[in-house]
Design a protein around this motif. Structure first.
Motif, PDB file in Angstrom:
ATOM      1  N   ASP A   1       0.792  -1.148   0.018  1.00  0.00           N
ATOM      2  CA  ASP A   1       0.010   0.082   0.065  1.00  0.00           C
ATOM      3  C   ASP A   1       0.930   1.285  -0.077  1.00  0.00           C
ATOM      4  OD1 ASP A   1      -2.468  -1.575  -0.019  1.00  0.00           O
ATOM      5  OD2 ASP A   1      -2.508  -1.402   2.169  1.00  0.00           O
ATOM      6  N   TYR A   2       1.846   1.209   0.941  1.00  0.00           N
ATOM      7  CA  TYR A   2       2.907   2.387   0.979  1.00  0.00           C
ATOM      8  C   TYR A   2       4.161   1.908   0.811  1.00  0.00           C
ATOM      9  CZ  TYR A   2      -1.498   4.971   2.222  1.00  0.00           C
ATOM     10  OH  TYR A   2      -2.705   5.486   2.099  1.00  0.00           O
TER      11      TYR A   2
ATOM     12  N   ILE B   1      -0.421   6.634   6.548  1.00  0.00           N
ATOM     13  CA  ILE B   1      -1.289   5.493   6.311  1.00  0.00           C
ATOM     14  C   ILE B   1      -2.613   5.263   6.701  1.00  0.00           C
ATOM     15  CG2 ILE B   1       1.101   4.362   6.112  1.00  0.00           C
ATOM     16  CD1 ILE B   1       0.771   2.920   8.849  1.00  0.00           C
ATOM     17  N   ARG B   2      -2.664   6.135   7.835  1.00  0.00           N
ATOM     18  CA  ARG B   2      -4.107   5.879   8.466  1.00  0.00           C
ATOM     19  C   ARG B   2      -5.004   6.215   7.702  1.00  0.00           C
ATOM     20  NH1 ARG B   2      -3.643   9.582  13.061  1.00  0.00           N
ATOM     21  NH2 ARG B   2      -2.612   7.812  14.069  1.00  0.00           N
ATOM     22  N   PRO B   3      -6.364   5.260   7.558  1.00  0.00           N
ATOM     23  CA  PRO B   3      -7.403   5.683   6.725  1.00  0.00           C
ATOM     24  C   PRO B   3      -8.148   7.039   7.200  1.00  0.00           C
ATOM     25  CG  PRO B   3      -7.498   3.440   7.601  1.00  0.00           C
ATOM     26  CD  PRO B   3      -6.421   4.193   8.333  1.00  0.00           C
ATOM     27  N   GLN B   4      -8.454   7.579   6.089  1.00  0.00           N
ATOM     28  CA  GLN B   4      -9.241   8.824   6.283  1.00  0.00           C
ATOM     29  C   GLN B   4     -10.647   8.769   6.519  1.00  0.00           C
ATOM     30  OE1 GLN B   4      -7.417  11.631   6.443  1.00  0.00           O
ATOM     31  NE2 GLN B   4      -5.771  10.714   5.969  1.00  0.00           N
TER      32      GLN B   4
ATOM     33  N   SER C   1       7.493   8.339  13.441  1.00  0.00           N
ATOM     34  CA  SER C   1       6.427   7.341  13.544  1.00  0.00           C
ATOM     35  C   SER C   1       5.008   7.934  13.627  1.00  0.00           C
ATOM     36  CB  SER C   1       6.466   6.281  14.793  1.00  0.00           C
ATOM     37  OG  SER C   1       6.219   6.920  16.041  1.00  0.00           O
ATOM     38  N   GLU C   2       4.925   9.244  14.017  1.00  0.00           N
ATOM     39  CA  GLU C   2       3.545   9.823  14.272  1.00  0.00           C
ATOM     40  C   GLU C   2       3.064  10.385  12.730  1.00  0.00           C
ATOM     41  OE1 GLU C   2       3.993  12.753  16.962  1.00  0.00           O
ATOM     42  OE2 GLU C   2       3.421  11.288  18.579  1.00  0.00           O
ATOM     43  N   GLU C   3       4.490  10.620  11.931  1.00  0.00           N
ATOM     44  CA  GLU C   3       4.205  11.264  10.556  1.00  0.00           C
ATOM     45  C   GLU C   3       3.720  10.064   9.564  1.00  0.00           C
ATOM     46  OE1 GLU C   3       6.510  13.927   7.039  1.00  0.00           O
ATOM     47  OE2 GLU C   3       7.699  13.288   8.921  1.00  0.00           O
TER      48      GLU C   3
ATOM     49  N   SER D   1       2.431   7.495  10.576  1.00  0.00           N
ATOM     50  CA  SER D   1       0.811   7.035  11.000  1.00  0.00           C
ATOM     51  C   SER D   1      -0.173   7.905  10.349  1.00  0.00           C
ATOM     52  CB  SER D   1       0.697   7.163  12.509  1.00  0.00           C
ATOM     53  OG  SER D   1       1.449   6.117  13.036  1.00  0.00           O
ATOM     54  N   ARG D   2       0.072   9.374  10.040  1.00  0.00           N
ATOM     55  CA  ARG D   2      -0.751  10.117   9.562  1.00  0.00           C
ATOM     56  C   ARG D   2      -0.955   9.831   8.259  1.00  0.00           C
ATOM     57  NH1 ARG D   2       2.111  13.654  12.894  1.00  0.00           N
ATOM     58  NH2 ARG D   2       3.274  14.546  11.310  1.00  0.00           N
TER      59      ARG D   2
END
Length: 131
Positions: free
Chosen positions: A9-10, A128-131, A121-123, A125-126
């Motif tokens: 996916d990424y 790859i996190r589904p919108q 890791s937060e960047e 996560s933002r």
């Protein structure tokens, strides 16, 4: 390997501020984007570059210069730059004394401070996190 990557996916591709590393990473990224992502042959939603082994004490603007060129190529670079891997002072592991790289340990909060790992890791996560 490319077939496997095309199913991701990424993709987050590391770079260090070494001309040969940057050139090979950019060659891969452009090839993957132009030949697989834009043609629909890859299911990859995003390909992001990031800096690794950044010396926080270095303030010469080299990374910014590279990023200007990379931006002209239309490739995204994560804004967080994790600090160069440090080593933990020798610790007792049974009878053996050993120096262990931080990536082999659960990081103590005091070691996280200033490393940029949490922000990195937060960047991710933002992204790859589904919108």
């Amino acid at each position: 390997v490319v077939k496997t990557l095309s199913q991701m996916d990424y993709i987050f591709a590391p770079m260090s501020a070494d001309r040969f590393v940057v050139e090979s990473t950019l060659q891969f990224a452009v090839m993957f984007r132009d030949n697989l992502m834009t043609t629909g042959q890859a299911k990859t939603k995003g390909l992001y570059l990031f800096w690794t082994m950044v010396d926080g004490r270095e303030k010469n603007g080299l990374y910014d210069l590279y990023e200007d060129v990379i931006a002209e190529m239309g490739l995204p670079v994560l804004s967080t730059r994790p600090a160069r891997q440090q080593e933990v002072p020798a610790r007792s592991l049974g009878r053996a004394q050993e120096r262990v790289p931080l990536d082999h340990l659960p990081m103590d909060a005091s070691l996280l401070k200033g490393s940029g790992i949490r922000e990195f890791s937060e960047e991710i996560s933002r992204i790859i996190r589904p919108q």
